[in-house]
Design a protein around this motif. Structure first.
Motif, PDB file in Angstrom:
ATOM      1  N   PHE A 139      11.186   5.844  -3.040  1.00  0.00           N
ATOM      2  CA  PHE A 139      11.280   4.655  -3.886  1.00  0.00           C
ATOM      3  C   PHE A 139       9.882   4.081  -3.961  1.00  0.00           C
ATOM      4  O   PHE A 139       9.382   3.498  -2.992  1.00  0.00           O
ATOM      5  CB  PHE A 139      12.260   3.641  -3.303  1.00  0.00           C
ATOM      6  CG  PHE A 139      12.565   2.509  -4.247  1.00  0.00           C
ATOM      7  CD1 PHE A 139      13.651   2.579  -5.113  1.00  0.00           C
ATOM      8  CD2 PHE A 139      11.764   1.369  -4.284  1.00  0.00           C
ATOM      9  CE1 PHE A 139      13.938   1.546  -5.997  1.00  0.00           C
ATOM     10  CE2 PHE A 139      12.041   0.328  -5.157  1.00  0.00           C
ATOM     11  CZ  PHE A 139      13.127   0.421  -6.024  1.00  0.00           C
ATOM     12  N   ASP A 140       9.231   4.255  -5.113  1.00  0.00           N
ATOM     13  CA  ASP A 140       7.803   3.952  -5.163  1.00  0.00           C
ATOM     14  C   ASP A 140       7.342   3.791  -6.600  1.00  0.00           C
ATOM     15  O   ASP A 140       8.082   4.080  -7.547  1.00  0.00           O
ATOM     16  CB  ASP A 140       7.015   5.090  -4.499  1.00  0.00           C
ATOM     17  CG  ASP A 140       5.786   4.594  -3.760  1.00  0.00           C
ATOM     18  OD1 ASP A 140       5.174   3.595  -4.193  1.00  0.00           O
ATOM     19  OD2 ASP A 140       5.422   5.219  -2.742  1.00  0.00           O
ATOM     20  N   LEU A 192       0.818   6.990  -3.149  1.00  0.00           N
ATOM     21  CA  LEU A 192       2.131   6.490  -2.759  1.00  0.00           C
ATOM     22  C   LEU A 192       1.967   5.298  -1.817  1.00  0.00           C
ATOM     23  O   LEU A 192       0.913   5.104  -1.215  1.00  0.00           O
ATOM     24  CB  LEU A 192       2.949   7.579  -2.080  1.00  0.00           C
ATOM     25  CG  LEU A 192       3.556   8.668  -2.980  1.00  0.00           C
ATOM     26  CD1 LEU A 192       2.503   9.558  -3.612  1.00  0.00           C
ATOM     27  CD2 LEU A 192       4.549   9.517  -2.175  1.00  0.00           C
ATOM     28  N   GLY A 193       3.058   4.514  -1.693  1.00  0.00           N
ATOM     29  CA  GLY A 193       3.056   3.441  -0.704  1.00  0.00           C
ATOM     30  C   GLY A 193       2.938   2.054  -1.277  1.00  0.00           C
ATOM     31  O   GLY A 193       2.227   1.208  -0.717  1.00  0.00           O
ATOM     32  N   HIS A 194       3.653   1.792  -2.376  1.00  0.00           N
ATOM     33  CA  HIS A 194       3.606   0.441  -2.948  1.00  0.00           C
ATOM     34  C   HIS A 194       4.079  -0.607  -1.941  1.00  0.00           C
ATOM     35  O   HIS A 194       3.469  -1.663  -1.800  1.00  0.00           O
ATOM     36  CB  HIS A 194       4.477   0.361  -4.198  1.00  0.00           C
ATOM     37  CG  HIS A 194       4.643  -1.036  -4.705  1.00  0.00           C
ATOM     38  ND1 HIS A 194       3.630  -1.713  -5.359  1.00  0.00           N
ATOM     39  CD2 HIS A 194       5.699  -1.906  -4.638  1.00  0.00           C
ATOM     40  CE1 HIS A 194       4.051  -2.931  -5.674  1.00  0.00           C
ATOM     41  NE2 HIS A 194       5.290  -3.086  -5.253  1.00  0.00           N
ATOM     42  N   PHE A 228       8.326   4.310   2.678  1.00  0.00           N
ATOM     43  CA  PHE A 228       8.296   5.007   3.965  1.00  0.00           C
ATOM     44  C   PHE A 228       9.683   5.233   4.554  1.00  0.00           C
ATOM     45  O   PHE A 228       9.808   5.826   5.621  1.00  0.00           O
ATOM     46  CB  PHE A 228       7.403   4.230   4.933  1.00  0.00           C
ATOM     47  CG  PHE A 228       5.996   4.103   4.430  1.00  0.00           C
ATOM     48  CD1 PHE A 228       5.053   5.067   4.713  1.00  0.00           C
ATOM     49  CD2 PHE A 228       5.623   3.023   3.637  1.00  0.00           C
ATOM     50  CE1 PHE A 228       3.749   4.967   4.233  1.00  0.00           C
ATOM     51  CE2 PHE A 228       4.324   2.909   3.146  1.00  0.00           C
ATOM     52  CZ  PHE A 228       3.398   3.878   3.449  1.00  0.00           C
ATOM     53  N   ALA A 229      10.720   4.783   3.842  1.00  0.00           N
ATOM     54  CA  ALA A 229      12.084   5.133   4.242  1.00  0.00           C
ATOM     55  C   ALA A 229      12.388   6.582   3.928  1.00  0.00           C
ATOM     56  O   ALA A 229      13.371   7.139   4.419  1.00  0.00           O
ATOM     57  CB  ALA A 229      13.091   4.224   3.530  1.00  0.00           C
ATOM     58  N   SER A 230      11.542   7.214   3.123  1.00  0.00           N
ATOM     59  CA  SER A 230      11.708   8.617   2.742  1.00  0.00           C
ATOM     60  C   SER A 230      11.108   9.542   3.791  1.00  0.00           C
ATOM     61  O   SER A 230       9.922   9.423   4.128  1.00  0.00           O
ATOM     62  CB  SER A 230      11.025   8.871   1.400  1.00  0.00           C
ATOM     63  OG  SER A 230      10.798  10.248   1.195  1.00  0.00           O
ATOM     64  N   LEU A 289       4.577  13.793   4.379  1.00  0.00           N
ATOM     65  CA  LEU A 289       3.310  13.935   3.665  1.00  0.00           C
ATOM     66  C   LEU A 289       2.212  13.157   4.371  1.00  0.00           C
ATOM     67  O   LEU A 289       1.112  13.685   4.600  1.00  0.00           O
ATOM     68  CB  LEU A 289       3.463  13.443   2.225  1.00  0.00           C
ATOM     69  CG  LEU A 289       2.174  13.328   1.410  1.00  0.00           C
ATOM     70  CD1 LEU A 289       1.528  14.696   1.219  1.00  0.00           C
ATOM     71  CD2 LEU A 289       2.446  12.658   0.062  1.00  0.00           C
ATOM     72  N   LEU A 290       2.488  11.918   4.732  1.00  0.00           N
ATOM     73  CA  LEU A 290       1.486  11.105   5.417  1.00  0.00           C
ATOM     74  C   LEU A 290       1.110  11.719   6.756  1.00  0.00           C
ATOM     75  O   LEU A 290      -0.078  11.766   7.124  1.00  0.00           O
ATOM     76  CB  LEU A 290       2.017   9.683   5.613  1.00  0.00           C
ATOM     77  CG  LEU A 290       1.082   8.699   6.308  1.00  0.00           C
ATOM     78  CD1 LEU A 290      -0.232   8.547   5.556  1.00  0.00           C
ATOM     79  CD2 LEU A 290       1.770   7.332   6.463  1.00  0.00           C
TER      80      LEU A 290
END
Length: 250
Positions: free
Chosen positions: A176-177, A219-221, A226-228, A234-235
């Motif tokens: 969700f981003d 990514l990372g709005h 980060f719930a994904s 990836l991070l």
């Protein structure tokens, strides 16, 4: 493992590793002229710190302020990784100083990368430090006001495009981003992931051409990204590659 979280706006507040042998990471959280009303940089930094700590890194978190990097670029205090979680806000001198006031911060950050300290920049960091002539060059790309954009935030898919150690064996990333589009990317950067919008693929994760190890991840709005599990993976891979010894990187 105990996890440390940043205090938003606490300039110079260190939350740290102590005197151990772990790789140290310095997380720079946007405040003042590098915070904006659209991003909760502290909440994102909290998620990033968890991933760093789970990877065995010692972590220091600092808000951005002109003296935040004084002395950091030299000697034993030099970190093994710098992570930037910042954006762009008010730049009027009466609010948070002049460009000249901030020149020492930008010179120190550029020196760190020049010394070979790996750099990971996240999301709105493509649109931060606009008063630094070196930042976009180091990053291998940037957000261009009036050109770059993103569709409404929501469930998003990001597709691997390069067989790089970061992405080897990694499937699509979903989260969700926001999907950043029409970023200006240096042709010499290595694009690792793209996102599709209106029939075109847009680079969202890339390795800058160097010198030095620099990776940008759009990514990372906010914390929902980060719930994904795939986004966190990836991070984790990005951090592992950036902090690996030279023989472990391509």
């Amino acid at each position: 493992m105990a996890r440390r979280s940043p205090h938003h706006g606490a300039a110079g507040g260190d939350h740290g590793a102590g005197a151990d042998e772990r790789v140290s990471a310095l997380v720079l959280v946007g405040r003042g002229r590098y915070e904006d009303p659209w991003h909760d940089h502290a909440a994102v930094a909290h998620e990033v710190v968890e991933v760093l700590a789970d990877g065995g890194l010692g972590v220091t978190v600092r808000g951005t302020f002109p003296g935040a990097l004084d002395g950091v670029a030299t000697g034993a205090g030099r970190p093994g990784l710098v992570v930037v979680v910042a954006g762009t806000g008010r730049t009027d001198p009466d609010f948070d100083g002049t460009d000249e006031d901030w020149s020492r911060f930008h010179a120190a950050l550029d020196a760190l990368v020049g010394f070979g300290v790996p750099l990971l920049a996240l999301h709105a960091s493509a649109n931060t430090f606009t008063d630094s002539p070196a930042w976009a060059r180091r990053l291998g790309g940037r957000w261009v006001p009036g050109v770059s954009m993103h569709p409404p935030i929501g469930e998003a898919r990001f597709t691997v495009t390069d067989a790089h150690p970061v992405t080897a064996g990694l499937g699509d990333v979903t989260a969700f981003d926001e999907r950043y589009c029409d970023l200006e990317v240096d042709p010499a950067s290595t694009v690792l992931l793209t996102t599709e919008h209106e029939g075109r693929e847009h680079p969202v994760v890339w390795v800058a051409p160097g010198p030095g190890r620099v990776l940008y991840d759009a990514l990372g709005h906010d914390h929902r990204s980060f719930a994904s599990a795939s986004r966190r993976e990836l991070l984790r891979r990005e951090v592992a590659w950036l902090t690996a010894p030279p023989g472990g990187r391509r």
